[in-house]
Motif scaffolding. Structure first.
Motif, mmCIF file in Angstrom:
data_model
loop_
_atom_site.group_PDB
_atom_site.id
_atom_site.type_symbol
_atom_site.label_atom_id
_atom_site.label_comp_id
_atom_site.label_asym_id
_atom_site.label_seq_id
_atom_site.Cartn_x
_atom_site.Cartn_y
_atom_site.Cartn_z
ATOM 1 N N THR A 29 0.971 -1.003 0.172
ATOM 2 C CA THR A 29 -0.378 -0.038 -0.476
ATOM 3 C C THR A 29 0.941 1.164 0.388
ATOM 4 O OG1 THR A 29 0.238 0.555 2.523
ATOM 5 C CG2 THR A 29 -1.645 -0.887 2.017
ATOM 6 N N GLY A 30 0.508 2.698 0.073
ATOM 7 C CA GLY A 30 1.162 3.528 -0.123
ATOM 8 C C GLY A 30 0.813 3.585 1.349
ATOM 9 N N LEU B 62 5.196 4.911 2.921
ATOM 10 C CA LEU B 62 5.192 5.906 3.889
ATOM 11 C C LEU B 62 5.637 5.281 5.135
ATOM 12 C CD1 LEU B 62 1.645 7.820 3.526
ATOM 13 C CD2 LEU B 62 4.303 8.664 3.161
ATOM 14 N N THR C 237 -4.375 15.750 5.192
ATOM 15 C CA THR C 237 -4.270 15.768 3.624
ATOM 16 C C THR C 237 -4.920 13.565 4.782
ATOM 17 O OG1 THR C 237 -1.910 13.715 3.677
ATOM 18 C CG2 THR C 237 -2.423 14.145 5.911
ATOM 19 N N THR D 237 -1.123 9.070 5.895
ATOM 20 C CA THR D 237 0.442 10.566 5.866
ATOM 21 C C THR D 237 0.424 10.212 7.323
ATOM 22 O OG1 THR D 237 -1.122 11.648 4.601
ATOM 23 C CG2 THR D 237 2.052 12.383 5.377
ATOM 24 N N TRP E 262 -0.163 17.301 -2.560
ATOM 25 C CA TRP E 262 -1.591 16.907 -1.853
ATOM 26 C C TRP E 262 -2.862 16.921 -2.869
ATOM 27 C CZ3 TRP E 262 -5.517 14.297 0.615
ATOM 28 C CH2 TRP E 262 -6.535 14.632 0.605
ATOM 29 N N ASP F 152 5.351 12.183 0.507
ATOM 30 C CA ASP F 152 3.941 11.833 0.186
ATOM 31 C C ASP F 152 3.667 11.977 -1.325
ATOM 32 O OD1 ASP F 152 1.914 10.384 -0.038
ATOM 33 O OD2 ASP F 152 0.652 11.043 2.504
HETATM 34 C C1 LIG Z 1 -2.393 11.711 0.790
HETATM 35 C C2 LIG Z 1 -2.069 10.328 0.625
HETATM 36 N N1 LIG Z 1 -1.185 9.354 1.634
HETATM 37 C C3 LIG Z 1 -1.650 8.606 1.184
HETATM 38 C C4 LIG Z 1 -1.476 7.954 1.559
HETATM 39 C C5 LIG Z 1 -2.281 5.924 1.653
HETATM 40 O O1 LIG Z 1 -2.141 5.527 0.320
HETATM 41 P P1 LIG Z 1 -2.820 3.826 0.456
HETATM 42 O O2 LIG Z 1 -4.606 4.150 0.327
HETATM 43 O O3 LIG Z 1 -2.433 3.348 -1.266
HETATM 44 O O4 LIG Z 1 -1.994 3.231 1.459
HETATM 45 C C6 LIG Z 1 -3.369 8.112 0.561
HETATM 46 C C7 LIG Z 1 -4.314 7.117 -0.443
HETATM 47 O O5 LIG Z 1 -5.442 7.612 -0.299
HETATM 48 C C8 LIG Z 1 -3.516 9.612 0.513
HETATM 49 O O6 LIG Z 1 -3.963 10.246 -0.469
#
Ligand SMILES: Cc1ncc(COP(=O)(O)O)c(C=O)c1O
Length: 376
Positions: A58-59, A63, A84, A88, A131, A155
């Motif tokens: 995942t994102g 992070l 955000t 984050t 953002w 991010d």
């Molecule tokens: C600014 C920001 N950071 C982090 C994420 C987390 O990514 P993920 O949903 O892939 O874990 C998102 C996405 O939803 C995001 O918009």
């Protein structure tokens, strides 16, 4: 007329080509890391111009890994914004650090002028968020961070394809994160992310750490976790990367037309400032609206699936109570949370639909109102 927010069924309507790609994966049985993930990582590295790409679940994982890779440890402070997605800040907390917020600016990006005063001897990283698919003022962030010798973790989760003066976001900081969540510009069939870096040492750590610390099957070099990108998602992302520029250009076209269509509304609906040299990819098209709740209801009644991202800033969430912030701590962010509105402007929205949204919004503001509050 209806203008839908979600586009995923349409994006993947021609499913056969993806299934064909997946057949090749299934035929190899390479269901954990392997050539399909590596192929995607190489392709994405070339796409944004970075040395190392490590696919993640995942994102959010990206992070967390990035923060660890730049040396953030329990008790450290990490500077970021309160406007955000929660991930984050959740990632900062997940590595045991304390989030320290600075306000956003009129573009809803980190207010660079506030970073220096937020730095303490415990600051271990700065996390600017690009953002909604729009670049933060990352060059200015890097100047401050370099002056203080503090690593930056971008991010860039919502912002694949966004650039500043021709350089991709996610290539400025030391270790940076992208998401491939279904509603991101590069999206997969579930969750996915990437952590990216030019730093060989950080890349070495990330490759080990995201795969149990395994140097080889039988040799564990460091304690690690399983944050690997699934090969199925790598296969989907590899194909989508061929189209991302084309799709992004349609979103940019739509956003520009909306900007123009709404520009005369001035003090009741504010279009975001767009600096020259920034390629914004509009993961979300956002503007700031007076009487937002009424406008939202009006748009929905007229078939426009508008949304709010997000009505409550993170420092005012229950989870953030321990951080000690209160209403008034970040006035720009708080005013924005009351006014911000997301309109569908994705690659399946037509010019007619864009013009329809402009008309509906003009119709709304042409109606007599009881009171008009000015947008910040
Ligand atoms: C600014 C920001 N950071 C982090 C994420 C987390 O990514 P993920 O949903 O892939 O874990 C998102 C996405 O939803 C995001 O918009």
């Amino acid at each position: 007329m209806n203008v839908q927010y979600s586009y995923l069924p349409r994006q993947f309507a021609e499913v056969d080509q993806y299934i064909e790609d997946l057949r090749q994966l299934v035929a190899t049985g390479e269901f954990t890391l392997g050539p399909f993930v590596e192929k995607f990582e190489r392709k994405f590295a070339a796409f944004i111009g970075v040395k190392h790409v490590i696919g993640t679940n995942t994102g959010t994982d990206a992070l967390i890994l990035a923060l660890k890779a730049v040396g953030v440890r329990p008790g450290d402070e990490v500077i970021t914004v309160p406007n955000t997605f929660i991930a984050t800040v959740g990632a900062i907390v997940a590595v045991g650090a304390k989030p320290v917020f600075v306000d956003c600016d009129d573009r809803d990006q980190i207010d660079v002028s506030q970073i220096a005063t937020a730095i303490t001897c415990r600051t271990r990283a700065i996390v600017p968020v690009h953002w909604a698919g729009c670049p933060a003022d990352i060059e200015a962030v890097m100047t401050i961070a370099n002056d203080h010798a503090i690593p930056v973790v971008e991010d860039a989760c919502p912002s694949v394809g966004a650039t500043v003066n021709g350089r991709s976001v996610g290539t400025f900081g030391k270790v940076n994160a992208f998401s491939m969540h279904p509603l991101k510009p590069l999206n997969v069939w579930g969750d996915g992310g990437m952590v990216v870096t030019d730093d060989d040492e950080a890349a070495e750590f990330l490759r080990l750490y995201h795969n149990h610390g395994l140097r080889h099957r039988d040799h564990v070099q460091i304690w690690g976790v399983n944050n690997r990108l699934q090969p199925i998602q790598a296969v989907i992302a590899t194909r989508l990367l061929d189209r991302i520029n084309e799709e992004t250009e349609i979103r940019i076209r739509n956003a520009r037309r909306l900007d123009t269509g709404l520009s005369d509304l001035g003090n009741v609906l504010r279009v975001t400032r767009r600096p020259a040299g920034y390629r914004e990819v509009y993961q979300l098209y956002q503007c700031s609206a007076n009487r937002r709740a009424d406008l939202l209801a009006f748009l929905i009644a007229r078939g426009v699936e508008a949304k709010v991202h997000y009505p409550i800033p993170i420092h005012l969430q229950a989870a953030a109570k321990e951080l000690g912030y209160k209403r008034g701590s970040f006035p720009v962010c708080e005013r924005q949370a009351d006014a911000i509105l997301t309109l569908p402007a994705h690659q399946f929205v037509t010019i007619d639909q864009i013009d329809y949204m402009s008309e509906v919004i003009h119709e709304f503001y042409a109606k007599p109102v009881v009171s008009v509050r000015k947008v910040c």
